[in-house]
Write an enzyme that holds these catalytic residues in place. Structure first.
Site, mmCIF file in Angstrom:
data_model
loop_
_atom_site.group_PDB
_atom_site.id
_atom_site.type_symbol
_atom_site.label_atom_id
_atom_site.label_comp_id
_atom_site.label_asym_id
_atom_site.label_seq_id
_atom_site.Cartn_x
_atom_site.Cartn_y
_atom_site.Cartn_z
ATOM 1 N N SER A 251 0.824 -1.198 0.000
ATOM 2 C CA SER A 251 0.000 0.000 0.000
ATOM 3 C C SER A 251 0.865 1.257 0.000
ATOM 4 O O SER A 251 1.613 1.482 -0.943
ATOM 5 C CB SER A 251 -0.968 -0.056 1.180
ATOM 6 O OG SER A 251 -2.038 0.819 0.969
ATOM 7 N N ASP A 473 -9.629 -4.382 -5.034
ATOM 8 C CA ASP A 473 -9.017 -3.601 -3.945
ATOM 9 C C ASP A 473 -9.775 -2.288 -3.739
ATOM 10 O O ASP A 473 -9.899 -1.490 -4.667
ATOM 11 C CB ASP A 473 -7.561 -3.313 -4.292
ATOM 12 C CG ASP A 473 -6.747 -2.804 -3.100
ATOM 13 O OD1 ASP A 473 -7.310 -2.055 -2.275
ATOM 14 O OD2 ASP A 473 -5.565 -3.156 -3.007
ATOM 15 N N HIS A 501 -7.724 -5.810 0.095
ATOM 16 C CA HIS A 501 -6.565 -4.939 -0.072
ATOM 17 C C HIS A 501 -5.275 -5.743 0.002
ATOM 18 O O HIS A 501 -4.971 -6.332 1.036
ATOM 19 C CB HIS A 501 -6.603 -3.867 1.013
ATOM 20 C CG HIS A 501 -5.533 -2.830 0.884
ATOM 21 N ND1 HIS A 501 -5.152 -2.291 -0.316
ATOM 22 C CD2 HIS A 501 -4.762 -2.227 1.823
ATOM 23 C CE1 HIS A 501 -4.193 -1.399 -0.114
ATOM 24 N NE2 HIS A 501 -3.942 -1.346 1.169
#
Length: 533
Positions: A251, A473, A501
């Protein structure tokens, strides 16, 4: 359920994507991926001067405090290194003028080393995202192996697993300037403050937070930006004794890794960037992208609910049930046994929390159903796990760091009038998540510190970099995967056709492809798409 198993289960949920709560509360457009457990143990004695070799020591207490025990066949060692507060142009001694000149931050490190290690390649350096997530904690969690969503033995038996808390985070000279009361107020606030009075109240809360951080840290606030942290990461590489960096970033950690690749392309062995952030998106564009991503993920949840009524007590119309729960919480929030009210904000964050993993969908349905029956405990459990709020109401410094990093990085500063207009516009386009993403822009709009944007160019001279994207996601929408790979110029996209995610190590296909790259430097074939199961 044992204490260890329960904590690891929570960790697995949180590792799937920690705190868009930080994103929404702190006005950050970058996604987060970070386990949130209170900092455990002191990683090591004070650091020596910048560039000095670290003094490693055994630290099993970190795993004991986080999980209740260490992982089987794993040893844990901790150290600290000193880095310049201001790297300036990237020299080893730091800037010669400006804020932070001549001062240092301490960076906390933890390495997990398998007792079964063979043919050691080097260190795999981790960043869980956030910004504000603890790499020290993440290294512990991922050391527990595939049964708990951790790294496979093929990796842990060839690499030391090294986590570090970036500057300003938990054990690394933490930035602390937001009170628990202000965080409670921010999380509990209406995610779509429609009246001008309510909107102005949220703006005032963000202004108060910004002023408090500005009063404490002043002109040093820009020193918490991503480019400074990427230069710290090269110091971490040197500290673990690797000539070239092997890195796994999730991320926001993809942004950190991409920044490193631009600064030090010749010092890369292998980079895996999972849950890609598009560095070229501005604050507003990034927020809209996430509003779109969460709406898409929520729609997928509602379709699952309609098709699985036996496991979804709010079927057949989950969207109506969730929307009704938020509206009722605005007017008459359910009060828990301790007197705490499940306001619209807390219900909203329970929804956000559940969308990071497909396994969270059933938990969301159950929480909304029980809230309708007058029991808010499951809503608070989901929201608190996501927000990192302890049972005593105390938060770590995750959100302090998250706000400082994101606002230091971002030179786009929309006006309050623009934000108000976006709130209305996005409500029509993305009804459940758009308004919250719009008003989340207030935090950086009210942030007093200077800005230090990261670079957004190619990683010229770097080897192939694997960029992993998940089609479902919510926090780092799949469209950003190709954008990051294209910007770097050496990116190779690996697609997981799954939900939630981040992807690695969710399935055999994804795991095999990433492992082959990390271990043998075998780049996934062009266009590889891994099925959901």
């Amino acid at each position: 359920m044992s204490r260890t198993t329960d904590r690891l289960r929570r960790v697995r949920l949180l590792l799937a994507g920690f705190a868009v709560a930080a994103l929404l509360t702190a006005g950050c457009t970058l996604p987060t991926f970070a386990p949130r457990v209170e900092s455990a143990g002191e990683p090591a004695a004070p650091a020596a001067s910048p560039g000095a070799a670290p003094a490693w020591r055994a630290c099993p207490e970190v795993a004991d405090d986080l999980v209740g025990r260490g992982a089987p066949d794993m040893r844990y060692e901790c150290a600290r290194i000193a880095v310049p507060r201001n790297w300036g142009t990237g020299t080893g001694t730091g800037a010669t003028a400006g804020p932070g000149t001549g001062e240092t931050f301490e960076i906390a490190l933890l390495r997990a080393r398998s007792t079964k290690q063979r043919d050691r390649i080097g260190s795999l350096v981790l960043n869980p995202g956030g910004p504000g997530g603890s790499g020290v904690d993440t290294a512990v969690f991922l050391s527990f192996g595939p049964a708990f969503g951790g790294l496979p033995p093929a990796v842990t038996e060839r690499f030391d697993i090294v986590g570090f808390d970036p500057r300003g985070v938990q054990r690394s000279s933490p930035i602390e300037c937001i009170s628990d009361g202000d965080l409670d107020a921010s999380f509990g606030y209406d995610p779509d403050p429609r009246s001008q009075q309510a909107f102005d109240g949220f703006a005032a809360l963000n202004r108060k937070i910004g002023q408090g951080c500005g009063a404490k840290y002043g002109d040093q606030l820009p020193l918490y930006g991503t480019e400074q942290a990427a230069r710290d990461m090269d110091a971490v590489r040197a500290a673990v004794g690797d000539d070239k960096l092997t890195y796994l970033g999730y991320s926001y950690g993809t942004l950190l890794g991409a920044t490193y690749a631009q600064l030090y392309p010749q010092r890369i062995r292998a980079l895996v960037l999972d849950g890609a952030v598009d560095p070229r998106q501005g604050l507003v564009a990034g927020s809209e992208s996430q509003a779109k991503g969460f709406e898409r993920a929520f729609t997928n949840f509602t379709r699952w609910c309609a098709a699985n009524a036996g496991r979804c007590p709010i079927a057949p119309d989950a969207r109506a049930a969730v929307t009704s729960a938020i509206e009722k919480a605005r007017v008459s929030p359910v009060r828990g046994d301790d007197g705490r009210e499940a306001t619209a904000g807390w219900v909203f964050y329970a929804i956000i929390s559940s969308l990071y993993t497909e396994t969270g969908w059933q938990e969301l349905a159950r929480a909304i159903d029980r809230l309708e029956g007058g029991d808010p405990k499951d809503v608070f459990r989901l929201a608190d796990a996501y927000a990192g709020r302890g049972s005593d109401g105390h938060y770590s410094n995750l959100f302090d760091a998250n706000l400082a990093v994101n606002c230091a990085d971002e030179d786009e500063k929309p006006s309050l009038t623009q934000i108000r207009e976006l709130q209305s516009k996005w409500r029509a386009q993305y009804p459940l998540f758009g308004p919250a993403l719009a008003v989340g822009l207030l935090a950086c709009a009210e942030w007093p510190g200077g800005r230090d944007p990261y670079p957004t160019g190619a990683a010229a001279g770097a080897p192939p970099i694997v960029v992993v994207g998940t089609t479902g996601d919510p926090a780092t929408p799949y469209e950003q995967t190709g954008a990051l790979a294209s910007m770097l110029g050496v990116g190779r996209v690996l697609t997981w056709e799954g939900e939630g995610h981040t992807a690695y190590p969710q399935t055999v296909c994804v795991t095999d492809a990433v492992d082959a790259y990390l271990i043998d430097l075998t780049v996934p074939r062009e266009g590889l798409r891994c099925p959901a199961r």
